[in-house]
Enzyme design. Sequence first.
Site, PDB file in Angstrom:
ATOM      1  CG  ASP A 173      -2.020  -1.171   1.281  1.00 57.96           C
ATOM      2  OD1 ASP A 173      -1.460  -2.528   0.612  1.00 57.96           O
ATOM      3  OD2 ASP A 173      -2.360  -1.819   2.629  1.00 57.96           O
ATOM      4  CD  GLU A 410      -0.522  -5.899   8.938  1.00 57.21           C
ATOM      5  OE1 GLU A 410      -0.394  -5.591  10.013  1.00 57.21           O
ATOM      6  OE2 GLU A 410      -1.221  -5.565   7.916  1.00 57.21           O
TER       7      GLU A 410
HETATM    8  C1  9WN Z   1      -6.280  -2.673   2.630  1.00 59.44           C
HETATM    9  C2  9WN Z   1      -4.579  -7.319   4.594  1.00 59.44           C
HETATM   10  C3  9WN Z   1      -4.037  -6.822   3.899  1.00 59.44           C
HETATM   11  C4  9WN Z   1      -3.519  -7.039   3.074  1.00 59.44           C
HETATM   12  C5  9WN Z   1      -2.324  -6.307   2.076  1.00 59.44           C
HETATM   13  C6  9WN Z   1      -1.725  -4.918   2.744  1.00 59.44           C
HETATM   14  C7  9WN Z   1      -3.201  -4.358   4.151  1.00 59.44           C
HETATM   15  C8  9WN Z   1      -4.824  -2.902   3.638  1.00 59.44           C
HETATM   16  C9  9WN Z   1      -5.365  -2.090   5.160  1.00 59.44           C
HETATM   17  O1  9WN Z   1      -3.376  -5.550   4.965  1.00 59.44           O
HETATM   18  O2  9WN Z   1      -3.446  -3.776   3.511  1.00 59.44           O
HETATM   19  O3  9WN Z   1      -5.627  -3.446   1.648  1.00 59.44           O
HETATM   20  O4  9WN Z   1      -6.166  -1.965   5.559  1.00 59.44           O
HETATM   21  O5  9WN Z   1      -3.877  -1.442   5.325  1.00 59.44           O
HETATM   22  O6  9WN Z   1      -0.935  -3.716   3.004  1.00 59.44           O
HETATM   23  O7  9WN Z   1      -1.167  -6.384   1.127  1.00 59.44           O
HETATM   24  O8  9WN Z   1      -3.772  -7.804   2.012  1.00 59.44           O
HETATM   25  O9  9WN Z   1      -3.515  -8.399   5.169  1.00 59.44           O
END
Ligand code: 9WN
Length: 725
Positions: A173, A410
């Site tokens: 992101d 994470e």
């Molecule tokens: C937006 C779920 C997701 C991952 C992404 C990570 C994070 C979300 C957020 O979490 O993104 O999609 O709200 O920050 O960056 O890679 O899929 O784990």
Amino acid sequence: MSRIFADYMARARNILESNWTGSSTKPAPSLYPHQWNWDSGFIAIGRSHYDTARPIQEIETLFEAQWSNGMLPQIVFNPKELGHYFPEPDFWQTERCPYAPSGKLTSGITMPPVQAIAVEKIYQNASRPRAVRPFLERIYPRLLELHAYLYRERDPHQEGLVYIRHPWESGIDNSPTWDVPLKKIAIDKESLPKYTRRDLEHGVDPTVRPSDDEYDRYVFLVDLFRRVDYDEFRIRESCPFLVQDPLFNSILCRANESLVRIAEIIGEPPEAPHSWAKKTAEAIQRKLWHEEHGMFDAHDLVAEKLIEVHTAAGFLPLYAGAVKPKQADRLYDRLNSASFCALHQGNCFTIPNYDTQMEGFDRSNYWRGPIWINITWMLTHGLRRYGYTVKADSLQKDLLQLPIRFGFHEYFDSLDGTGYGSEDFSWTAALFIDLVHEFYESEKPRGTFARRIKALLTGDTILNDGREMPDINPDRLAAELMYSIRRLRDKFYDTHRGMVDYEGLKDSPEFQGYRILANGLREFRPSCLMGRKAKLAFWTNLYNTIVVDAVVMLGVKESVKEVPEFFRKVKYAIGPHLFSADDIEHGILRGNVRPWFYPFRLFGPRDPRRAMILTPVDPRIHFALVCGSRSCAPIDYYDEERIYDELGAAAKSFVNSSEVLVLPEEGKVLLSEIFRWYERDFGGKGGVLDFIFDYLVDEKERRFIRENSANLRFEYLHYDWNLNR
Ligand code: 9WN
């Protein structure tokens, strides 16, 4: 499997179990309470090692929310969990789009398409693959629609590269790469829809999450999409963020390869995914490569230029096999530089998501510097694909260490490993399971080939009994033989990758020349070797080459284990005596100590070969002797003059590879079997510890060993006997 892996495997499975919602798996217990697209793919891969039904359900649940134009949404919302995440369906308003599914709540963007890769893995890992065929038949058309959507709607130049239109679509992101296009978005707070971030309500430190400025831009883009009812044509006309990302396109390219194989299994024509894979690989090579920097970059489709920011995503074309050999070598150099934590540099974990030398590098902030298990996992596969086994091993070491030492987080601090973001993160658990299964758990069963060889091989194989003798003075034989081995090294051994090109070597003039010289050993007197260094180099090089010679001459395909008692049966006649590979190793180089697998010393009391025994034993030989297998040290040539330095370098390389894992939090050290088999050569357990301490470069690991030497426990890693080809 080592006990410690068994314990952590159980923890990883528990995490997946508790994040299971009944039809899919949440990425994390509270921070991410819905189903996420690429997370589900990684989760299915890990789970498929011990369960088939749930990974199938995971993927099918996701595809139930596929849009009718083929798009697979980034998030499928769980109606029972609404209210804890932003943005949720009320904000996305996907009902404005005619393609959005009715009865399912989804976001209006997609994510890197890992699903085909996961589906293929489910099939491969199933205990009854045939039973998975109906699932393949059901899911294949959906996967095909997803890829067709990407090539139809997201590739405006029809060049094989698809664009993402939101940083969340990349999965990475707040990667610094997106700063460049996002900077061009001027935010007018008045017209920006009002919103409340929910991600900071879960006890996560805000400094390790994206900033408010970044969120404003994320919101700006979602608002833009919903205002044009998610019409791709209109989005393309007005969206300031349209980027061809190497990560997304590499995953798509690699997923096409899986699609081809799935098509073949179920008898569908594989032409479409095949041609997509080819087209995308060529386009990545051509358009995303930055020749000067030796790296793949993202391409900004609005500005029509490369975004010259180097992140871990730039290595991922390796995963797709989309890299030319010269590009692979440049990437490898880059990966081995301080920018991405050089091998054995000893002060950071691999691979940080962003170049550590850049001003904006941040060891703890989300996608701006920490380590993410999924990225390193894909890179490990990419490096193996290109034969960089040693580097892949070292990355694997980091991958295993991080969850064991710091928890199933994470993401992780790239300098000290601290875990950030959510705890009990599903893909960290799932990919840990995959890694342990793939590399440490079990040996592959040997097939019919082994039995054929067994039948053929009833006695010893004397490899140097050919008729043609070398036309040289016997006094020169040792020197000529060493030159010849060095030539084999230069041409057919990849010392970086620890691999031998057995195919290329087999019919080469260099190998034929070597074999003629080896015939000359029948008239050679080892007593003419003068000095310990000359003897060490001669016998070490000869051991490594008799193994290569035997692998080629016996037609070993997958592993030396195909040939029963390989190391005892393959022999060279040297002067009046026969020497097996074991005789050279245990008789000469190990001072004729009894091997761990045999009841006696190899040279009995009256054996004339005792005159050649080399004492004292230098334990570093164990990192120079190469038994034709992946868990051995990487093969090289040892020079008489420099042999002590070279043995030191070999030991250092081995001790700092994935064959030695120091786990301070567990009070344990995980070691290659070599340290168990040859413990006495190191002077017992204490000697092993001293040895590791001397060669380890990581200061923290050294300190830990120094302070805990009395209570440390050893466990041993599975030895991989697959051929080092
Ligand atoms: C937006 C779920 C997701 C991952 C992404 C990570 C994070 C979300 C957020 O979490 O993104 O999609 O709200 O920050 O960056 O890679 O899929 O784990």
